[in-house]
Design a protein around this motif. Structure first.
Motif, PDB file in Angstrom:
ATOM      1  N   UNK A   1      36.621 -29.165  49.919  1.00 22.29           N
ATOM      2  CA  UNK A   1      35.239 -29.275  49.406  1.00 22.29           C
ATOM      3  C   UNK A   1      34.325 -29.897  50.464  1.00 22.29           C
ATOM      4  N   UNK A   2      33.165 -29.349  50.640  1.00 17.22           N
ATOM      5  CA  UNK A   2      32.240 -29.938  51.601  1.00 17.22           C
ATOM      6  C   UNK A   2      31.471 -31.068  50.918  1.00 17.22           C
ATOM      7  N   UNK A   3      31.060 -32.033  51.721  1.00 17.09           N
ATOM      8  CA  UNK A   3      30.325 -33.133  51.111  1.00 17.09           C
ATOM      9  C   UNK A   3      28.948 -33.316  51.748  1.00 17.09           C
ATOM     10  N   UNK A   4      28.542 -32.326  52.550  1.00 20.82           N
ATOM     11  CA  UNK A   4      27.221 -32.438  53.169  1.00 20.82           C
ATOM     12  C   UNK A   4      26.195 -31.644  52.365  1.00 20.82           C
ATOM     13  N   UNK A   5      24.987 -32.109  52.414  1.00 17.37           N
ATOM     14  CA  UNK A   5      23.904 -31.477  51.664  1.00 17.37           C
ATOM     15  C   UNK A   5      23.348 -30.314  52.497  1.00 17.37           C
ATOM     16  N   UNK A   6      23.215 -29.145  51.890  1.00 18.04           N
ATOM     17  CA  UNK A   6      22.706 -27.980  52.631  1.00 18.04           C
ATOM     18  C   UNK A   6      21.476 -27.402  51.939  1.00 18.04           C
ATOM     19  N   UNK A   7      20.456 -27.134  52.741  1.00 14.39           N
ATOM     20  CA  UNK A   7      19.297 -26.402  52.221  1.00 14.39           C
ATOM     21  C   UNK A   7      19.211 -25.069  52.940  1.00 14.39           C
ATOM     22  N   UNK A   8      18.932 -24.014  52.178  1.00 11.24           N
ATOM     23  CA  UNK A   8      18.605 -22.721  52.777  1.00 11.24           C
ATOM     24  C   UNK A   8      17.093 -22.593  52.668  1.00 11.24           C
ATOM     25  N   UNK A   9      16.451 -22.229  53.772  1.00  9.41           N
ATOM     26  CA  UNK A   9      14.996 -22.140  53.741  1.00  9.41           C
ATOM     27  C   UNK A   9      14.556 -20.726  54.086  1.00  9.41           C
ATOM     28  N   UNK A  10      13.755 -20.166  53.221  1.00 12.63           N
ATOM     29  CA  UNK A  10      13.234 -18.818  53.477  1.00 12.63           C
ATOM     30  C   UNK A  10      11.732 -18.933  53.733  1.00 12.63           C
ATOM     31  N   UNK A  11      11.263 -18.258  54.769  1.00 13.69           N
ATOM     32  CA  UNK A  11       9.830 -18.287  55.076  1.00 13.69           C
ATOM     33  C   UNK A  11       9.244 -16.892  54.935  1.00 13.69           C
ATOM     34  N   UNK A  37      20.201 -23.209  57.166  1.00 13.04           N
ATOM     35  CA  UNK A  37      20.175 -21.743  57.249  1.00 13.04           C
ATOM     36  C   UNK A  37      18.768 -21.239  56.918  1.00 13.04           C
ATOM     37  N   UNK A  38      18.264 -20.431  57.847  1.00 11.68           N
ATOM     38  CA  UNK A  38      16.863 -20.026  57.762  1.00 11.68           C
ATOM     39  C   UNK A  38      16.778 -18.508  57.594  1.00 11.68           C
ATOM     40  N   UNK A  39      15.998 -18.077  56.610  1.00 17.49           N
ATOM     41  CA  UNK A  39      15.863 -16.638  56.349  1.00 17.49           C
ATOM     42  C   UNK A  39      14.386 -16.255  56.509  1.00 17.49           C
ATOM     43  N   UNK A 166      26.866 -23.891  62.246  1.00 17.97           N
ATOM     44  CA  UNK A 166      26.276 -25.044  61.562  1.00 17.97           C
ATOM     45  C   UNK A 166      24.786 -24.801  61.261  1.00 17.97           C
ATOM     46  N   UNK A 167      24.114 -24.180  62.226  1.00 20.79           N
ATOM     47  CA  UNK A 167      22.690 -23.880  62.059  1.00 20.79           C
ATOM     48  C   UNK A 167      22.464 -22.422  62.428  1.00 20.79           C
ATOM     49  N   UNK A 168      21.853 -21.660  61.560  1.00 24.25           N
ATOM     50  CA  UNK A 168      21.685 -20.232  61.886  1.00 24.25           C
ATOM     51  C   UNK A 168      20.455 -19.630  61.222  1.00 24.25           C
ATOM     52  N   UNK A 169      19.983 -18.551  61.849  1.00 26.76           N
ATOM     53  CA  UNK A 169      18.896 -17.753  61.284  1.00 26.76           C
ATOM     54  C   UNK A 169      19.486 -16.408  60.870  1.00 26.76           C
ATOM     55  N   UNK A 170      19.233 -16.010  59.627  1.00 24.60           N
ATOM     56  CA  UNK A 170      19.730 -14.722  59.118  1.00 24.60           C
ATOM     57  C   UNK A 170      18.505 -13.957  58.622  1.00 24.60           C
ATOM     58  N   UNK A 171      18.126 -12.870  59.277  1.00 18.70           N
ATOM     59  CA  UNK A 171      16.910 -12.164  58.845  1.00 18.70           C
ATOM     60  C   UNK A 171      16.991 -11.681  57.393  1.00 18.70           C
ATOM     61  N   UNK A 202      26.933 -22.128  49.385  1.00 22.03           N
ATOM     62  CA  UNK A 202      26.934 -23.119  48.310  1.00 22.03           C
ATOM     63  C   UNK A 202      25.877 -24.186  48.561  1.00 22.03           C
ATOM     64  N   UNK A 203      24.680 -23.715  48.829  1.00 28.29           N
ATOM     65  CA  UNK A 203      23.588 -24.643  49.142  1.00 28.29           C
ATOM     66  C   UNK A 203      23.293 -25.549  47.949  1.00 28.29           C
ATOM     67  N   UNK A 204      22.697 -26.678  48.251  1.00 26.38           N
ATOM     68  CA  UNK A 204      22.267 -27.583  47.183  1.00 26.38           C
ATOM     69  C   UNK A 204      20.861 -27.223  46.739  1.00 26.38           C
ATOM     70  N   UNK A 205      20.117 -26.608  47.647  1.00 26.70           N
ATOM     71  CA  UNK A 205      18.741 -26.245  47.316  1.00 26.70           C
ATOM     72  C   UNK A 205      18.337 -25.018  48.119  1.00 26.70           C
ATOM     73  N   UNK A 206      17.597 -24.124  47.468  1.00 24.33           N
ATOM     74  CA  UNK A 206      17.018 -22.971  48.150  1.00 24.33           C
ATOM     75  C   UNK A 206      15.512 -23.186  48.183  1.00 24.33           C
ATOM     76  N   UNK A 207      14.999 -23.478  49.390  1.00 23.14           N
ATOM     77  CA  UNK A 207      13.555 -23.674  49.520  1.00 23.14           C
ATOM     78  C   UNK A 207      12.918 -22.353  49.929  1.00 23.14           C
ATOM     79  N   UNK A 208      11.933 -21.940  49.184  1.00 25.77           N
ATOM     80  CA  UNK A 208      11.250 -20.684  49.458  1.00 25.77           C
ATOM     81  C   UNK A 208       9.811 -21.029  49.850  1.00 25.77           C
ATOM     82  N   UNK A 209       9.536 -20.934  51.171  1.00 28.24           N
ATOM     83  CA  UNK A 209       8.239 -21.371  51.702  1.00 28.24           C
ATOM     84  C   UNK A 209       7.279 -20.196  51.782  1.00 28.24           C
ATOM     85  N   UNK A 210       6.092 -20.407  51.224  1.00 27.44           N
ATOM     86  CA  UNK A 210       5.126 -19.315  51.166  1.00 27.44           C
ATOM     87  C   UNK A 210       3.729 -19.867  51.426  1.00 27.44           C
TER      88      UNK A 210
END
Ligand code: ASP
Length: 445
Positions: A1-11, A37-39, A166-171, A202-210
């Motif tokens: 199990x991972x114990x780090x907090x992950x946010x996925x951010x979409x712009x 992770x950035x989308x 660890x850090x990536x951009x996925x179009x 298994x992100x903790x939060x999906x931030x959708x930036x607009x």
């Protein structure tokens, strides 16, 4: 199990329209190391009257198909990226990428491939600017032979690949078919990609930036300065989006909903705003407003079928709906009384088949009368706060009555968190204003 907090951010496209917007995005990402992770979408409009890169790419495809000068369009697109690269002082040269796109178009490709290059190239630029790894969505997001999103394969491959970066951009916006061809989601589909990435890691939060600070209680073109929505449940949002509130692609909810990951809608131009948090469940609180939001959509009609003793005829409803089903028409609501049933559908779906549908219903259930009324709008008043709260419906109807509007049909789901009214299209704006005023106006309680 991972114990780090992950946010996925979409712009979205407006957040990445030029170098200046890119700088805001980079600051946002770099200010929080959990934004791993950035989308990105493709560059959107920089100003009124500007073009979106995706639109230009479709134009490019069609021009090529009709034997026109698509290269000129491609170079206009290229200059959008070159301006961003220069504005960010990056040493990235897209010459080879554009050559490959040109060759692929000449060889004959699908429009999806061409359209997807907007996100692909923007992903490369953003990954370079951030110093993040670049993961081509065609390597991790899969569709099946029918062109449906392949949840199982994607989840399996994407989660494995993301663990290696660890850090990536996925179009956003595209993936790949089993035959290796690129396929896109429908327009605005990067929201869906972001949600899929959030689920895979298994992100903790999906931030959708607009470019707005979240959802508003009502459409600002109809209500002046409507209040923002701080917290909304997935279910409420589905209702509101379905009936016309568009900030997020409606299919973006499903992947994260399944995994219980909240979505936070944020504004790239006002990062200090908290935006709207979309969550699976909200504990009921006495302080919740009874209503979370109001939305509305025009273009509906109701086919009212009357027959004495209808309530005693087993199979009546099935036979009526069977006709709609046979013609591939999906129904929205079924308000009914003892001796009549109304079928509400979009006018667009019924119009071409109207006479056939009416004739078949007449043959199938031999009604006493059948009537079609067009020009209806559906207004959805949605709120988890109305569950078990006495008087909300009364306030809604009071407001509508005060506006002098006649209600054609009423529907309340048994979940009790929505009231759907059908009214004449011309009454739509006054009804929304009246209901807003009742619950959120200065004198509301
Ligand atoms: N660029 C695509 C569009 O304009 C997808 C997206 O932005 O989400 O529809």
């Amino acid at each position: 199990m991972r114990n780090d907090y992950i946010k996925v951010v979409k712009f979205g496209g407006s957040s990445l329209a030029d170098a200046n917007q890119f700088k805001k995005v980079i600051d946002i990402i770099k200010s929080d190391s959990t934004r791993r992770y950035v989308v990105p979408s493709a560059p959107g409009k920089r100003f009124d009257g500007d073009f979106k890169v995706t639109d230009k790419l479709y134009e490019c495809y069609h021009t090529a198909k009709n034997g026109g000068d698509f290269r000129a369009l491609l170079s206009v697109i290229r200059s959008r990226y070159d301006d961003i690269i220069e504005g960010l002082s990056l040493t990235l040269d897209l010459t080879d990428e554009f050559r490959k796109i040109e060759e692929t178009i000449v060889a004959g490709c699908d429009s999806d491939y061409v359209a997807s290059r907007g996100e692909y190239l923007n992903g490369m630029v953003l990954a370079t600017a951030l110093g993040y790894d670049f993961i081509d969505a065609a390597d991790v997001l899969f569709f099946d032979n029918k062109g449906e999103f392949d949840t199982y394969k994607t989840q399996k491959v994407m989660s494995t690949v993301l663990r290696l970066h660890e850090y990536a951009v996925i179009p956003g916006f595209y993936g790949v078919l089993p035959n290796g061809k690129v396929k896109t989601f429908s327009r605005g589909g990067s929201d869906i990609s972001g949600s899929i990435v959030a689920r895979a890691c298994e992100a903790d939060l999906y931030e959708n930036w607009t470019d707005v600070s979240g959802f508003l209680v009502a459409d600002p073109r109809i209500v002046k300065n409507p209040k923002g929505i701080d917290v909304i449940t997935y279910t409420e949002l589905r209702e509101l989006s379905y009936h016309g509130a568009n900030v997020l692609h409606e299919d973006a909810i499903f992947p994260v909903r399944m995994a219980g990951i909240p979505i936070n809608i944020r504004n790239t131009n006002r990062p200090e705003d908290k935006g709207t948090m979309i969550i699976a469940h909200a504990e009921r609180s006495e302080n919740d407003p009874p209503i979370t939001g109001i939305s509305a959509k025009k273009g509906f009609c109701v086919l009212t079928i009357e027959k004495d003793m209808m309530n005693n005829q087993i199979g009546f409803g099935r036979r009526v709906l069977h006709v709609f089903e046979n013609h591939g028409i999906s129904f929205e609501h079924l308000p009914s009384s003892i001796d009549s049933v109304g079928v509400i559908v979009t006018t667009e779906s019924l119009r071409p088949k109207r006479d056939m549908v009416i004739n078949e219903i007449c043959r199938s259930v031999e009604p006493d009368s059948i009537q079609l009324e067009e020009g209806l709008a559906l207004v959805a008043v949605v709120g988890r706060g109305m569950v078990n709260r006495v008087g909300t419906a009364a306030r809604v109807f009071n407001a509508v009555a005060k506006a002098g509007v006649n209600v054609r049909t009423i529907d309340q789901g048994s979940g009790e968190f929505n009231i759907i009214l059908s009214i004449s299209e011309k009454d739509m704006n006054p009804v929304i204003q009246a209901v807003y005023e009742e619950f959120f106006g200065e004198e509301s309680v």
